[in-house]
Enzyme design. Structure first.
Site, PDB file in Angstrom:
ATOM      1  N   CYS A  68       0.858  -1.189   0.000  1.00  0.00           N
ATOM      2  CA  CYS A  68       0.000   0.000   0.000  1.00  0.00           C
ATOM      3  C   CYS A  68       0.894   1.238   0.000  1.00  0.00           C
ATOM      4  O   CYS A  68       0.768   2.121   0.857  1.00  0.00           O
ATOM      5  CB  CYS A  68      -0.959   0.003   1.193  1.00  0.00           C
ATOM      6  SG  CYS A  68      -2.167  -1.313   1.094  1.00  0.00           S
TER       7      CYS A  68
ATOM      8  N   GLY B 192       1.180   3.894  -1.841  1.00  0.00           N
ATOM      9  CA  GLY B 192       0.680   5.239  -2.167  1.00  0.00           C
ATOM     10  C   GLY B 192       1.656   5.990  -3.064  1.00  0.00           C
ATOM     11  O   GLY B 192       2.167   5.445  -4.046  1.00  0.00           O
TER      12      GLY B 192
ATOM     13  N   GLY C 191       4.537   6.722  -2.424  1.00  0.00           N
ATOM     14  CA  GLY C 191       5.909   6.245  -2.244  1.00  0.00           C
ATOM     15  C   GLY C 191       6.770   7.065  -1.294  1.00  0.00           C
ATOM     16  O   GLY C 191       8.000   7.004  -1.371  1.00  0.00           O
TER      17      GLY C 191
ATOM     18  N   ASP D  63      -3.580  -5.444  -6.557  1.00  0.00           N
ATOM     19  CA  ASP D  63      -4.598  -5.370  -5.508  1.00  0.00           C
ATOM     20  C   ASP D  63      -4.214  -6.368  -4.416  1.00  0.00           C
ATOM     21  O   ASP D  63      -4.262  -7.587  -4.638  1.00  0.00           O
ATOM     22  CB  ASP D  63      -5.980  -5.691  -6.097  1.00  0.00           C
ATOM     23  CG  ASP D  63      -7.072  -5.595  -5.052  1.00  0.00           C
ATOM     24  OD1 ASP D  63      -6.764  -5.677  -3.837  1.00  0.00           O
ATOM     25  OD2 ASP D  63      -8.241  -5.441  -5.440  1.00  0.00           O
TER      26      ASP D  63
ATOM     27  N   ASP E 173       1.258  -0.059   5.228  1.00  0.00           N
ATOM     28  CA  ASP E 173       0.715   1.243   5.650  1.00  0.00           C
ATOM     29  C   ASP E 173      -0.709   1.282   5.088  1.00  0.00           C
ATOM     30  O   ASP E 173      -0.938   1.822   4.009  1.00  0.00           O
ATOM     31  CB  ASP E 173       1.615   2.342   5.065  1.00  0.00           C
ATOM     32  CG  ASP E 173       1.247   3.718   5.542  1.00  0.00           C
ATOM     33  OD1 ASP E 173       0.566   3.839   6.576  1.00  0.00           O
ATOM     34  OD2 ASP E 173       1.642   4.692   4.874  1.00  0.00           O
TER      35      ASP E 173
ATOM     36  N   CYS F 233      -2.948   5.482  10.133  1.00  0.00           N
ATOM     37  CA  CYS F 233      -3.030   6.807  10.768  1.00  0.00           C
ATOM     38  C   CYS F 233      -4.441   6.944  11.353  1.00  0.00           C
ATOM     39  O   CYS F 233      -5.192   7.845  11.006  1.00  0.00           O
ATOM     40  CB  CYS F 233      -2.691   7.919   9.791  1.00  0.00           C
ATOM     41  SG  CYS F 233      -3.628   7.907   8.262  1.00  0.00           S
TER      42      CYS F 233
HETATM   43  C1  LIG Z   1      -2.231   5.166   3.877  1.00  0.00           C
HETATM   44  S1  LIG Z   1      -2.103   5.154   2.168  1.00  0.00           S
HETATM   45  C2  LIG Z   1      -0.398   4.791   1.902  1.00  0.00           C
HETATM   46  C3  LIG Z   1       0.564   5.937   2.032  1.00  0.00           C
HETATM   47  C4  LIG Z   1       1.986   5.590   1.612  1.00  0.00           C
HETATM   48  N1  LIG Z   1       2.473   4.406   2.285  1.00  0.00           N
HETATM   49  C5  LIG Z   1       2.957   6.720   1.845  1.00  0.00           C
HETATM   50  O1  LIG Z   1       3.717   6.724   2.815  1.00  0.00           O
HETATM   51  O2  LIG Z   1       2.973   7.630   0.992  1.00  0.00           O
HETATM   52  C6  LIG Z   1      -2.899   3.634   1.739  1.00  0.00           C
HETATM   53  C7  LIG Z   1      -2.775   3.241   0.285  1.00  0.00           C
HETATM   54  O3  LIG Z   1      -3.357   1.949   0.113  1.00  0.00           O
HETATM   55  C8  LIG Z   1      -3.833   1.859  -1.213  1.00  0.00           C
HETATM   56  N2  LIG Z   1      -4.767   0.710  -1.277  1.00  0.00           N
HETATM   57  C9  LIG Z   1      -6.035   0.652  -0.823  1.00  0.00           C
HETATM   58  N3  LIG Z   1      -6.565  -0.595  -1.020  1.00  0.00           N
HETATM   59  C10 LIG Z   1      -5.574  -1.317  -1.637  1.00  0.00           C
HETATM   60  C11 LIG Z   1      -5.498  -2.662  -2.121  1.00  0.00           C
HETATM   61  N4  LIG Z   1      -6.554  -3.486  -2.015  1.00  0.00           N
HETATM   62  N5  LIG Z   1      -4.351  -3.084  -2.684  1.00  0.00           N
HETATM   63  C12 LIG Z   1      -3.297  -2.232  -2.813  1.00  0.00           C
HETATM   64  N6  LIG Z   1      -3.302  -0.951  -2.383  1.00  0.00           N
HETATM   65  C13 LIG Z   1      -4.430  -0.492  -1.804  1.00  0.00           C
HETATM   66  C14 LIG Z   1      -4.465   3.223  -1.446  1.00  0.00           C
HETATM   67  O4  LIG Z   1      -4.562   3.519  -2.822  1.00  0.00           O
HETATM   68  C15 LIG Z   1      -3.493   4.147  -0.699  1.00  0.00           C
HETATM   69  O5  LIG Z   1      -2.549   4.686  -1.591  1.00  0.00           O
END
Ligand SMILES: C[S@@+](CC[C@H](N)C(=O)[O-])C[C@H]1O[C@@H](n2cnc3c(N)ncnc32)[C@H](O)[C@@H]1O
Length: 402
Positions: free
Chosen positions: A232, A234, A236, A279, A295, A348
């Site tokens: 997850c 995001g 990066g 996913d 995350d 968070c």
């Molecule tokens: C809290 S944010 C991550 C922030 C990132 N780690 C950072 O530090 O910039 C959670 C992320 O999970 C992704 N996400 C949500 N469901 C997901 C899934 N089923 N598989 C992969 N990524 C997913 C979202 O698109 C989002 O970018």
């Protein structure tokens, strides 16, 4: 603001668009504080206004917001009454003709407000009761109050730097005030210019990042030379910090747009990491790694300072849905962990469901074999005080083989 309160937009982009019309930096800073501050304090200001309004729910949104913003100026910013009241009465007078008659009401109500009209202590009254109850269940009553009250205050500009010394020097050369932050590698700054106009930013010496987010990276421990899966990922931000610390990172994210943003940001920062669109409700096609960071997407209830609109929209059912998704993602993350490896789980969010309950459920699952046994080494909530974001962070280890 009505785009946010009625239109369901997020505050940051709505404000960004509105601020483009303002020239002076001071005006932008004032409007930013007015919008964020009013939304953060909305429930408290409503409590202060309610006894002086017979049918607040019938007021047109423009008038309701003028009352809220006026009350915020008077009761929180401490703007002198003659200035604040006059300004918001004028706003109503310049509105649609059928609302102009309400200018008198706005004048009378704002003039009678007193600081003691705000509920005290402020934290509990600032949140929907069900959400404050979740904070209490997660943190206990005293810390829940501190967390909620802490998020009423504005956020300073936080940066992180993989090499803080040259970054600090460069920032100071650009007339930026720099202080070390509470976490190693974080800087608290005050800049005379927008961040994107700073050479230190453009040349990749610094990254905007809340210290709590950097603390999540530190929870991964010594990563130099290790393969790290950033699940997850995001945009990066954490992947970039891990790569700067010498890890071989693969950042996995479902959203293609975020992966593209991560690539652009990595280029600016001069770091490299692999990216995979996937996913994570199913296992990614990757070998198990010694360090896995998840995350996870969450309620964001530790970030109400910068996303105050979350508190207006979130529901208990949404928290339950997110907790279910996180539990699924955690199982994927655990399956990606090599024997003897370390899994860091972060959200968070300040609810038990999204934090300790999810970790307890993962650990309670029957291991298939001894080397699949998972042990929680450390778990904690980071409180959203002093400009920090609130997080839950757990470190889980997998038993080594033999
Ligand atoms: C809290 S944010 C991550 C922030 C990132 N780690 C950072 O530090 O910039 C959670 C992320 O999970 C992704 N996400 C949500 N469901 C997901 C899934 N089923 N598989 C992969 N990524 C997913 C979202 O698109 C989002 O970018």
């Amino acid at each position: 603001m009505s785009d946010v309160t009625l239109g369901g937009r997020y505050l940051a982009p709505a404000l960004d668009a509105a601020l483009r019309e303002l020239e002076a930096r001071e005006s932008r800073a004032f409007v930013t504080d007015l919008c964020y501050g009013t939304l953060r304090h909305e429930r408290l200001l409503n409590s202060a206004l309610a006894p002086r309004l017979s049918a607040p729910e019938k007021l047109p949104e423009r008038v309701r917001l003028a009352l809220l913003a006026g009350a915020y100026e008077l009761l929180v910013r401490g703007t002198p009454a003659h200035a604040a009241v006059h300004a918001w009465v004028e706003v109503v007078k310049r509105g649609p003709s059928r609302q102009r008659g309400l200018a008198k009401l706005v004048n009378a109500v704002l003039r009678r407000l007193r600081p003691e009209d705000l509920p005290s202590p402020p934290g509990e009254g600032s949140l929907p009761p069900w959400l404050f109850e979740r904070f209490v269940a997660a943190l206990g009553p005293a810390a829940a109050e501190r967390a909620a009250a802490g998020m009423l205050r504005p956020e300073p500009l936080w940066l992180s730097a993989s090499d803080p010394e040259p970054a600090t020097e460069r920032l100071r050369a650009e007339a930026v005030e720099v202080h070390p932050g509470p976490v190693s590698g974080s800087l608290r700054v005050r800049s005379p210019k927008p961040l994107r106009d700073l050479e230190a930013y453009r040349t990749g010496l610094v990254q905007p990042q809340n210290p709590s987010s950097l603390a999540v990276v530190h929870a991964c421990g010594e990563v130099a030379g290790l393969r790290v899966l950033d699940l997850c990922g995001g945009n990066g931000v954490k992947a970039a910090a891990l790569a700067a610390a010498g890890a071989h990172v693969t950042s996995v994210e479902r959203d293609a747009g975020k992966l593209r943003a991560a690539a652009r940001n990595a280029e600016r920062l001069g770091v490299e990491f692999e990216r995979l669109q996937w996913d994570l409700t199913t296992a990614p096609p990757l070998d198990p790694a010694p360090v896995v960071l998840l995350d996870a997407p969450c309620s964001g209830t530790g970030t109400l300072r910068t996303h105050p609109e979350i508190a207006r929209r979130l529901t208990p059912a949404a928290v339950a849905r997110l907790a279910e998704l996180q539990a699924q993602l955690l199982r994927t993350a655990a399956a990606c962990l090599a024997p003897g490896g370390r899994l860091v789980y972060a959200v968070c969010a300040l609810t038990r469901e999204e934090g300790p309950d999810n970790v307890a459920a993962l650990l309670a699952r029957e291991p298939l074999a001894r080397e699949h046994t998972l042990v929680a080494r450390r778990e904690r909530f980071l409180l959203p005080e002093d400009g920090l974001d609130g997080f839950y962070v757990a470190t889980i280890e997998r038993a080594s083989v033999g």
